[in-house]
Design a protein around this motif. Structure first.
Motif, PDB file in Angstrom:
ATOM      1  N   GLU A  66      -2.588  39.617  77.664  1.00  0.00           N
ATOM      2  CA  GLU A  66      -1.434  39.121  76.909  1.00  0.00           C
ATOM      3  C   GLU A  66      -0.204  39.990  77.172  1.00  0.00           C
ATOM      4  O   GLU A  66       0.911  39.480  77.332  1.00  0.00           O
ATOM      5  N   PHE A  67      -0.415  41.298  77.230  1.00  0.00           N
ATOM      6  CA  PHE A  67       0.699  42.203  77.508  1.00  0.00           C
ATOM      7  C   PHE A  67       1.277  41.931  78.897  1.00  0.00           C
ATOM      8  O   PHE A  67       2.501  41.890  79.086  1.00  0.00           O
ATOM      9  N   GLY A  68       0.407  41.719  79.891  1.00  0.00           N
ATOM     10  CA  GLY A  68       0.881  41.432  81.237  1.00  0.00           C
ATOM     11  C   GLY A  68       1.670  40.137  81.314  1.00  0.00           C
ATOM     12  O   GLY A  68       2.704  40.061  81.996  1.00  0.00           O
ATOM     13  N   SER A  69       1.214  39.112  80.610  1.00  0.00           N
ATOM     14  CA  SER A  69       1.933  37.834  80.626  1.00  0.00           C
ATOM     15  C   SER A  69       3.280  37.952  79.918  1.00  0.00           C
ATOM     16  O   SER A  69       4.276  37.378  80.369  1.00  0.00           O
ATOM     17  N   ARG A  70       3.338  38.714  78.837  1.00  0.00           N
ATOM     18  CA  ARG A  70       4.611  38.907  78.136  1.00  0.00           C
ATOM     19  C   ARG A  70       5.596  39.684  78.999  1.00  0.00           C
ATOM     20  O   ARG A  70       6.799  39.395  79.011  1.00  0.00           O
ATOM     21  N   LEU A  71       5.076  40.673  79.735  1.00  0.00           N
ATOM     22  CA  LEU A  71       5.942  41.447  80.619  1.00  0.00           C
ATOM     23  C   LEU A  71       6.488  40.576  81.744  1.00  0.00           C
ATOM     24  O   LEU A  71       7.661  40.679  82.123  1.00  0.00           O
ATOM     25  N   THR A  72       5.660  39.678  82.270  1.00  0.00           N
ATOM     26  CA  THR A  72       6.106  38.765  83.324  1.00  0.00           C
ATOM     27  C   THR A  72       7.181  37.816  82.806  1.00  0.00           C
ATOM     28  O   THR A  72       8.152  37.511  83.511  1.00  0.00           O
ATOM     29  N   LYS A  73       7.040  37.371  81.570  1.00  0.00           N
ATOM     30  CA  LYS A  73       8.047  36.486  80.981  1.00  0.00           C
ATOM     31  C   LYS A  73       9.395  37.185  80.866  1.00  0.00           C
ATOM     32  O   LYS A  73      10.448  36.569  81.072  1.00  0.00           O
ATOM     33  N   LEU A  74       9.365  38.492  80.537  1.00  0.00           N
ATOM     34  CA  LEU A  74      10.625  39.234  80.432  1.00  0.00           C
ATOM     35  C   LEU A  74      11.301  39.336  81.786  1.00  0.00           C
ATOM     36  O   LEU A  74      12.519  39.154  81.905  1.00  0.00           O
ATOM     37  N   LEU A  75      10.529  39.624  82.834  1.00  0.00           N
ATOM     38  CA  LEU A  75      11.110  39.734  84.171  1.00  0.00           C
ATOM     39  C   LEU A  75      11.592  38.382  84.685  1.00  0.00           C
ATOM     40  O   LEU A  75      12.511  38.321  85.503  1.00  0.00           O
ATOM     41  N   ASN A  76      10.976  37.309  84.225  1.00  0.00           N
ATOM     42  CA  ASN A  76      11.408  35.957  84.605  1.00  0.00           C
ATOM     43  C   ASN A  76      12.535  35.440  83.725  1.00  0.00           C
ATOM     44  O   ASN A  76      12.969  34.294  83.881  1.00  0.00           O
ATOM     45  N   LEU A  77      12.979  36.279  82.776  1.00  0.00           N
ATOM     46  CA  LEU A  77      14.099  35.947  81.873  1.00  0.00           C
ATOM     47  C   LEU A  77      13.818  34.692  81.061  1.00  0.00           C
ATOM     48  O   LEU A  77      14.724  33.893  80.787  1.00  0.00           O
ATOM     49  N   GLU A  78      12.559  34.510  80.664  1.00  0.00           N
ATOM     50  CA  GLU A  78      12.218  33.374  79.811  1.00  0.00           C
ATOM     51  C   GLU A  78      12.640  33.617  78.375  1.00  0.00           C
ATOM     52  O   GLU A  78      12.641  32.695  77.569  1.00  0.00           O
ATOM     53  N   GLN A  79      12.992  34.840  78.041  1.00  0.00           N
ATOM     54  CA  GLN A  79      13.520  35.175  76.733  1.00  0.00           C
ATOM     55  C   GLN A  79      14.408  36.407  76.862  1.00  0.00           C
ATOM     56  O   GLN A  79      14.309  37.167  77.824  1.00  0.00           O
ATOM     57  N   ARG A  80      15.309  36.560  75.914  1.00  0.00           N
ATOM     58  CA  ARG A  80      16.154  37.746  75.909  1.00  0.00           C
ATOM     59  C   ARG A  80      15.349  38.952  75.415  1.00  0.00           C
ATOM     60  O   ARG A  80      14.483  38.813  74.552  1.00  0.00           O
ATOM     61  N   TRP A  81      15.664  40.108  75.954  1.00  0.00           N
ATOM     62  CA  TRP A  81      14.954  41.301  75.531  1.00  0.00           C
ATOM     63  C   TRP A  81      15.875  42.517  75.619  1.00  0.00           C
ATOM     64  O   TRP A  81      16.973  42.439  76.171  1.00  0.00           O
ATOM     65  N   THR A  82      15.416  43.620  75.065  1.00  0.00           N
ATOM     66  CA  THR A  82      16.243  44.817  74.946  1.00  0.00           C
ATOM     67  C   THR A  82      15.574  46.000  75.630  1.00  0.00           C
ATOM     68  O   THR A  82      14.385  46.250  75.413  1.00  0.00           O
ATOM     69  N   LEU A  83      16.344  46.696  76.434  1.00  0.00           N
ATOM     70  CA  LEU A  83      15.879  47.924  77.075  1.00  0.00           C
ATOM     71  C   LEU A  83      16.594  49.100  76.427  1.00  0.00           C
ATOM     72  O   LEU A  83      17.827  49.119  76.342  1.00  0.00           O
ATOM     73  N   ILE A  84      15.827  50.064  75.961  1.00  0.00           N
ATOM     74  CA  ILE A  84      16.382  51.234  75.279  1.00  0.00           C
ATOM     75  C   ILE A  84      15.959  52.495  76.018  1.00  0.00           C
ATOM     76  O   ILE A  84      14.773  52.719  76.255  1.00  0.00           O
ATOM     77  N   LEU A  85      16.942  53.311  76.402  1.00  0.00           N
ATOM     78  CA  LEU A  85      16.692  54.636  76.958  1.00  0.00           C
ATOM     79  C   LEU A  85      17.108  55.673  75.920  1.00  0.00           C
ATOM     80  O   LEU A  85      18.281  55.735  75.537  1.00  0.00           O
ATOM     81  N   ASP A  86      16.160  56.453  75.474  1.00  0.00           N
ATOM     82  CA  ASP A  86      16.426  57.480  74.459  1.00  0.00           C
ATOM     83  C   ASP A  86      16.278  58.845  75.136  1.00  0.00           C
ATOM     84  O   ASP A  86      15.171  59.281  75.453  1.00  0.00           O
ATOM     85  N   ASP A  87      17.411  59.513  75.378  1.00  0.00           N
ATOM     86  CA  ASP A  87      17.414  60.768  76.130  1.00  0.00           C
ATOM     87  C   ASP A  87      17.940  61.889  75.247  1.00  0.00           C
ATOM     88  O   ASP A  87      19.105  61.873  74.826  1.00  0.00           O
ATOM     89  N   GLU A  88      17.094  62.868  74.977  1.00  0.00           N
ATOM     90  CA  GLU A  88      17.482  63.990  74.123  1.00  0.00           C
ATOM     91  C   GLU A  88      18.594  64.826  74.749  1.00  0.00           C
ATOM     92  O   GLU A  88      19.365  65.473  74.048  1.00  0.00           O
ATOM     93  N   LEU A  89      18.689  64.821  76.092  1.00  0.00           N
ATOM     94  CA  LEU A  89      19.720  65.605  76.783  1.00  0.00           C
ATOM     95  C   LEU A  89      20.872  64.739  77.289  1.00  0.00           C
ATOM     96  O   LEU A  89      21.751  65.244  77.994  1.00  0.00           O
ATOM     97  N   ALA A  90      20.871  63.458  76.949  1.00  0.00           N
ATOM     98  CA  ALA A  90      21.960  62.541  77.306  1.00  0.00           C
ATOM     99  C   ALA A  90      22.238  62.543  78.803  1.00  0.00           C
ATOM    100  O   ALA A  90      23.395  62.489  79.238  1.00  0.00           O
ATOM    101  N   ASN A  91      21.187  62.577  79.617  1.00  0.00           N
ATOM    102  CA  ASN A  91      21.341  62.614  81.067  1.00  0.00           C
ATOM    103  C   ASN A  91      20.911  61.318  81.734  1.00  0.00           C
ATOM    104  O   ASN A  91      20.618  61.307  82.927  1.00  0.00           O
ATOM    105  N   SER A  92      20.829  60.238  80.976  1.00  0.00           N
ATOM    106  CA  SER A  92      20.452  58.935  81.533  1.00  0.00           C
ATOM    107  C   SER A  92      21.657  57.996  81.512  1.00  0.00           C
ATOM    108  O   SER A  92      22.648  58.238  80.812  1.00  0.00           O
ATOM    109  N   PHE A  93      21.535  56.901  82.269  1.00  0.00           N
ATOM    110  CA  PHE A  93      22.704  56.048  82.471  1.00  0.00           C
ATOM    111  C   PHE A  93      22.271  54.646  82.869  1.00  0.00           C
ATOM    112  O   PHE A  93      21.312  54.479  83.632  1.00  0.00           O
TER     113      PHE A  93
END
Length: 493
Positions: free
Chosen positions: A414-441
């Protein structure tokens, strides 16, 4: 075990040749006649090369002596040694008996520690095995108590001390006391099961680290000292740091210098923003064979982000290649959380710089990866999610065997199928990068980052525990600041 009628009698040389080949599933069972170390009679050793799905290629061996009944088995890793070592810390609470059923893969180079008991099982004490937490503790207790009767006759004090220690060890094995189970493997081929995967396990912490020269030598990477020696001329040349001005090397040559290492993604993504002002080369040590190699480095500024240092190394002796992205400038006073709402194909192509301290979250999948899980990388949104899927399959996929409960198999599917749906843009989703040193972009898709409404930022104060883990609480720069402020610029005559 397979039927003996299907066993194939061969010699040791054939077995070595067979296990060295690139077999997949369905490899035959090999039988070799070998001497029993207990009675010195001939027994039988069976070898089976198999591939644990999504994990590692392993060589399983089992010995049995028909004369004295001696039996033992061993698991050895027939595949490659991982680029970094791994360290698993499992916190076992008193009364938690389910945690003892977790599967543990211990390679022949792994060390097991229980700090509360000042107890350590070195690699040579227990060979590679596939067991559980309870099985490893029980085996250690059995081996310690095997010769207790003889010790009581020869050295009663030592036997009494071991009895006291065994009582503590058995108390841990029965979950009567809390303790920490540490599995440290420089080869990176050991594993402790996470029953909550792909979600975070609150009781399990995984860290990856660079091996020391001593650990490299133990794993067989260190070459003969006579082969690692360099001539006086090569040493003189390699110890000189070369700094080429921007006017002579140019952006194209700088791009080529970095691209010669294993950093195609880094160069392609970074050079679309700006060209390096200066490319420097300096001597370093190969992380695989420990011979001298050359490292190229340049500093560049990414708009809306910060100054970064790109380093690329190539070893001419063993062919090892490595690239790193390091933040430049001062340590930010606050951490940063970057949130991207993914809606279309353009969002999947956004550039992503993930530092080795950044954690990744995807709320729609209930997925959360702690900082350092994937290391630092320069990629895209789609590439990051693909890396997450491959990493989860590599680390946790070994449990996809026949013994896995059907409910857990369904959970992974189920997790694999949900991940495939996200990559296929079948639904909107959110990507969050939480960096304690603020070195991500994450790159914007508009000329002005303020006009990109799908991309939001949130700064936060780090906790004392986060600063402690990063080593910031012990930093004292007052003396350096005072010396710097008291230094006056030199006046020319």
């Amino acid at each position: 075990m397979m039927d003996n009628r299907n066993d194939q009698e061969i010699d040791v040389g054939s077995v070595v040749e067979a296990v060295s080949a690139d077999h997949s599933f369905g490899a035959p069972l090999y039988v070799v006649e070998s001497i029993c170390m207990r009675c010195n009679e001939n027994g039988t050793t069976r070898f089976l090369l198999t591939l644990i799905p999504h994990f590692r290629k392993v060589l399983i061996s089992a010995f049995e002596c028909p004369h004295c009944g001696e039996r033992n088995n061993e698991v050895q890793f027939a595949g490659e040694i991982q680029p970094r070592g791994c360290s698993y810390h499992l916190e076992v609470s008193a009364g938690d008996t389910k945690i003892f059923d977790r599967q543990v893969v211990k390679s022949e180079s792994a060390t097991i520690k229980i700090p509360e008991l000042d107890f350590e099982i070195p690699p040579e004490a227990q060979r590679g095995s596939l067991s559980t937490v309870e099985g490893i503790l029980s085996r250690a207790a059995d081996e310690l108590s095997a010769l207790q009767e003889e010790r009581r006759k020869v050295d009663p004090k030592t036997a009494e001390a071991i009895d006291q220690f065994l009582s503590k060890l058995r108390a841990c094995a029965k979950a009567e006391t809390s303790f920490t189970f540490i599995l440290d493997d420089p080869a990176g081929n050991s594993f402790i099961e996470n029953p909550h995967a792909p979600s975070i396990d609150p009781s399990l912490t995984i860290k990856f680290y660079e091996r020391t020269p001593e650990q490299q030598a133990t794993l067989g990477y260190l070459a003969n000292p006579s082969q690692t020696g360099q001539s006086e001329r090569s040493l003189a040349l390699s110890t000189q740091t070369t700094s080429l001005p921007h006017g002579s090397i140019g952006a194209t040559a700088g791009h080529r210098a970095i691209a010669q290492s294993n950093s195609t993604d880094i160069s392609d993504n970074l050079f679309r923003y700006t060209a390096p002002e200066e490319v420097m080369t300096f001597p370093s040590t190969c992380g695989a064979c420990t011979k001298l190699c050359e490292t190229r480095m340049f500093v560049t500024k990414i708009p809306y982000f910060q100054e970064v240092i790109v380093m690329a190394s190539t070893c001419d002796d063993c062919g090892y290649r490595n690239s790193e992205l390091k933040p430049g400038g001062a340590i930010p006073e606050k951490g940063k959380k970057i949130m991207l709402s993914v809606k279309n194909i353009t969002d999947l192509s956004r550039d992503v710089i993930k530092s080795d301290t950044a954690g990744v979250k995807i709320p729609e999948l209930d997925l959360e990866l702690a900082g350092g899980t994937l290391g630092g990388m320069v990629t895209t949104v789609e590439g990051l999610v693909t890396q997450i899927r491959e990493s989860l399959a590599r680390v946790h996929g070994f449990t996809f065997g026949d013994s896995l409960e059907q409910s857990k198999i369904n959970k992974w599917k189920e997790f694999g199928s949900r991940l495939t749906k996200l990559l296929n843009l079948e639904q909107r989703w959110t990507l969050i990068l939480d960096d304690e040193l603020a070195n991500s972009f994450i790159s914007p898709v508009t000329d002005d980052i303020k006009d990109d409404h799908q991309l939001t930022f949130e700064e936060y104060e780090r906790s004392w525990e986060q600063n402690e883990e990063l080593g910031l609480n012990d930093i004292d720069t007052t003396s350096a600041d005072a010396a710097y402020e008291s230094t006056e610029p030199t006046k020319l005559p």
